[in-house]
Design an enzyme around this catalytic site. Sequence first.
Site, mmCIF file in Angstrom:
data_model
loop_
_atom_site.group_PDB
_atom_site.id
_atom_site.type_symbol
_atom_site.label_atom_id
_atom_site.label_comp_id
_atom_site.label_asym_id
_atom_site.label_seq_id
_atom_site.Cartn_x
_atom_site.Cartn_y
_atom_site.Cartn_z
ATOM 1 N N ALA A 67 7.686 -63.927 -41.278
ATOM 2 C CA ALA A 67 8.605 -62.800 -41.461
ATOM 3 C C ALA A 67 9.183 -62.838 -42.879
ATOM 4 C CB ALA A 67 9.730 -62.899 -40.441
ATOM 5 N N GLY A 112 5.810 -66.155 -38.270
ATOM 6 C CA GLY A 112 5.159 -64.952 -37.739
ATOM 7 C C GLY A 112 3.699 -64.845 -38.159
ATOM 8 N N GLU A 115 2.024 -66.718 -35.561
ATOM 9 C CA GLU A 115 2.107 -65.910 -34.333
ATOM 10 C C GLU A 115 1.101 -64.762 -34.354
ATOM 11 O OE1 GLU A 115 6.477 -65.474 -34.727
ATOM 12 O OE2 GLU A 115 6.467 -65.993 -32.601
ATOM 13 N N GLU A 135 10.138 -71.546 -37.841
ATOM 14 C CA GLU A 135 11.394 -70.803 -37.664
ATOM 15 C C GLU A 135 12.613 -71.702 -37.512
ATOM 16 O OE1 GLU A 135 8.507 -70.108 -36.185
ATOM 17 O OE2 GLU A 135 8.171 -67.936 -36.205
HETATM 18 N N1 COA Z 1 9.691 -64.189 -46.836
HETATM 19 C C1 COA Z 1 10.002 -63.652 -48.017
HETATM 20 N N2 COA Z 1 9.536 -64.136 -49.188
HETATM 21 C C2 COA Z 1 8.734 -65.213 -49.127
HETATM 22 C C3 COA Z 1 8.365 -65.822 -47.928
HETATM 23 C C4 COA Z 1 8.885 -65.260 -46.734
HETATM 24 N N3 COA Z 1 8.567 -65.738 -45.523
HETATM 25 N N4 COA Z 1 7.564 -66.868 -48.201
HETATM 26 C C5 COA Z 1 7.414 -66.894 -49.535
HETATM 27 N N5 COA Z 1 8.136 -65.897 -50.105
HETATM 28 C C6 COA Z 1 8.263 -65.565 -51.519
HETATM 29 C C7 COA Z 1 9.095 -66.578 -52.282
HETATM 30 O O1 COA Z 1 10.474 -66.296 -52.119
HETATM 31 C C8 COA Z 1 8.591 -66.364 -53.677
HETATM 32 O O2 COA Z 1 9.201 -65.201 -54.210
HETATM 33 P P1 COA Z 1 9.714 -65.183 -55.755
HETATM 34 O O3 COA Z 1 8.437 -65.299 -56.571
HETATM 35 O O4 COA Z 1 10.374 -63.866 -55.878
HETATM 36 O O5 COA Z 1 10.619 -66.348 -55.913
HETATM 37 C C9 COA Z 1 7.124 -66.034 -53.483
HETATM 38 O O6 COA Z 1 6.998 -65.641 -52.135
HETATM 39 C C10 COA Z 1 6.243 -67.250 -53.701
HETATM 40 O O7 COA Z 1 6.707 -68.296 -52.834
HETATM 41 P P2 COA Z 1 7.082 -69.766 -53.353
HETATM 42 O O8 COA Z 1 7.998 -70.388 -52.355
HETATM 43 O O9 COA Z 1 7.548 -69.733 -54.773
HETATM 44 O O10 COA Z 1 5.634 -70.420 -53.298
HETATM 45 P P3 COA Z 1 5.255 -71.913 -52.984
HETATM 46 O O11 COA Z 1 3.778 -71.973 -53.156
HETATM 47 O O12 COA Z 1 6.106 -72.869 -53.701
HETATM 48 O O13 COA Z 1 5.593 -72.111 -51.398
HETATM 49 C C11 COA Z 1 5.570 -71.539 -49.045
HETATM 50 C C12 COA Z 1 4.966 -71.288 -50.432
HETATM 51 C C13 COA Z 1 4.879 -70.587 -48.076
HETATM 52 C C14 COA Z 1 5.346 -73.006 -48.621
HETATM 53 C C15 COA Z 1 7.092 -71.264 -49.107
HETATM 54 O O14 COA Z 1 7.297 -70.028 -49.763
HETATM 55 C C16 COA Z 1 7.749 -71.178 -47.753
HETATM 56 O O15 COA Z 1 8.020 -72.197 -47.149
HETATM 57 N N6 COA Z 1 8.030 -69.958 -47.261
HETATM 58 C C17 COA Z 1 8.743 -69.722 -46.023
HETATM 59 C C18 COA Z 1 7.830 -69.908 -44.838
HETATM 60 C C19 COA Z 1 8.591 -69.718 -43.543
HETATM 61 O O16 COA Z 1 9.473 -70.469 -43.194
HETATM 62 N N7 COA Z 1 8.220 -68.679 -42.781
HETATM 63 C C20 COA Z 1 8.804 -68.396 -41.504
HETATM 64 C C21 COA Z 1 9.763 -67.276 -41.597
HETATM 65 S S1 COA Z 1 10.493 -66.974 -40.012
#
Ligand code: COA
Length: 261
Positions: A67, A112, A115, A135
């Site tokens: 999400a 998600g 999911e 989550e």
């Molecule tokens: N929602 C919104 N934005 C997200 C996102 C999410 N679920 N996951 C990544 N992004 C965005 C980051 O904020 C970043 O944006 P920015 O460039 O404006 O700062 C961009 O995507 C790149 O992500 P970044 O975190 O810099 O890349 P990374 O390679 O270091 O790490 C992940 C990637 C996926 C490991 C990390 O972004 C992450 O843990 N995301 C959340 C995953 C999560 O918990 N999802 C469940 C949501 S309920």
Amino acid sequence: MTTYETIIYQAADGVATITLNRPDVHNAMNEALRRDMLRCFEALAIDETVRVIVVTGAGSKAFSAGADIREFTAPQVPTLFREHRRRLDFRGAMERCWQPIIAAIGGYCFGGGLELALACDIRIASADSRLGLTEIDLAIIPGGGGTQRLPRLIGRGKALEMIVTGARIPAAEALALGIVERVVPTDRLHAEAQALARTIADKAPVALRYAKESVVKGLELPLADGLRLEADLSTLLRTTDDRLEGARAFLEKRKPKWAGT
Ligand code: COA
């Protein structure tokens, strides 16, 4: 062909491919993407020409990071949130699709995103992918079917362990657990998913439809009822033109030509 804001839809020769297209945010799912997915799957559920669906993510980094967390900071009235979520339940629309749905998972597949993959029928992951229901780290629980579909797939203990730890597991572990059916070299992901889709799309359409119905609906039934469903569907298949064509083609040592009837 319908165009969408946040997904790319392509269809050819019975195979539809849906690509989540927000690579800047690792294909995180915002409201626009949920709407697009809902519209797309609702259309596919009544599409007779598409026989297999592939779902994947744009770019090389992610299937989907779940999400869109930026939407989490907006104030939410619980009753409205619940209604809203119900109206945009694209995974429910996926359940209504008769076609087998393949998830081609490359890179991050979290929350998600996982999911979504769990709502598909068959999952292929690239060797570099990581999967998790993350989550809990945001003080919430999976709300797109994760707490229900994951334990049905891999059992209570391991599913709950993943959900309460938010573990981000590598593809090889997901394969061992049975979350994905196959792990392929990263540069082969899309070719392998399309090849599998092609293999399936070439089968007799009615048999394909009943095979999915028997497995998916049967899993929701007690065994005796599931066996009855299978018996009824396999009996119905004895009445099709394609069943005669299949037998004739075998005996005449040629490729069958399916009529879809
Ligand atoms: N929602 C919104 N934005 C997200 C996102 C999410 N679920 N996951 C990544 N992004 C965005 C980051 O904020 C970043 O944006 P920015 O460039 O404006 O700062 C961009 O995507 C790149 O992500 P970044 O975190 O810099 O890349 P990374 O390679 O270091 O790490 C992940 C990637 C996926 C490991 C990390 O972004 C992450 O843990 N995301 C959340 C995953 C999560 O918990 N999802 C469940 C949501 S309920």
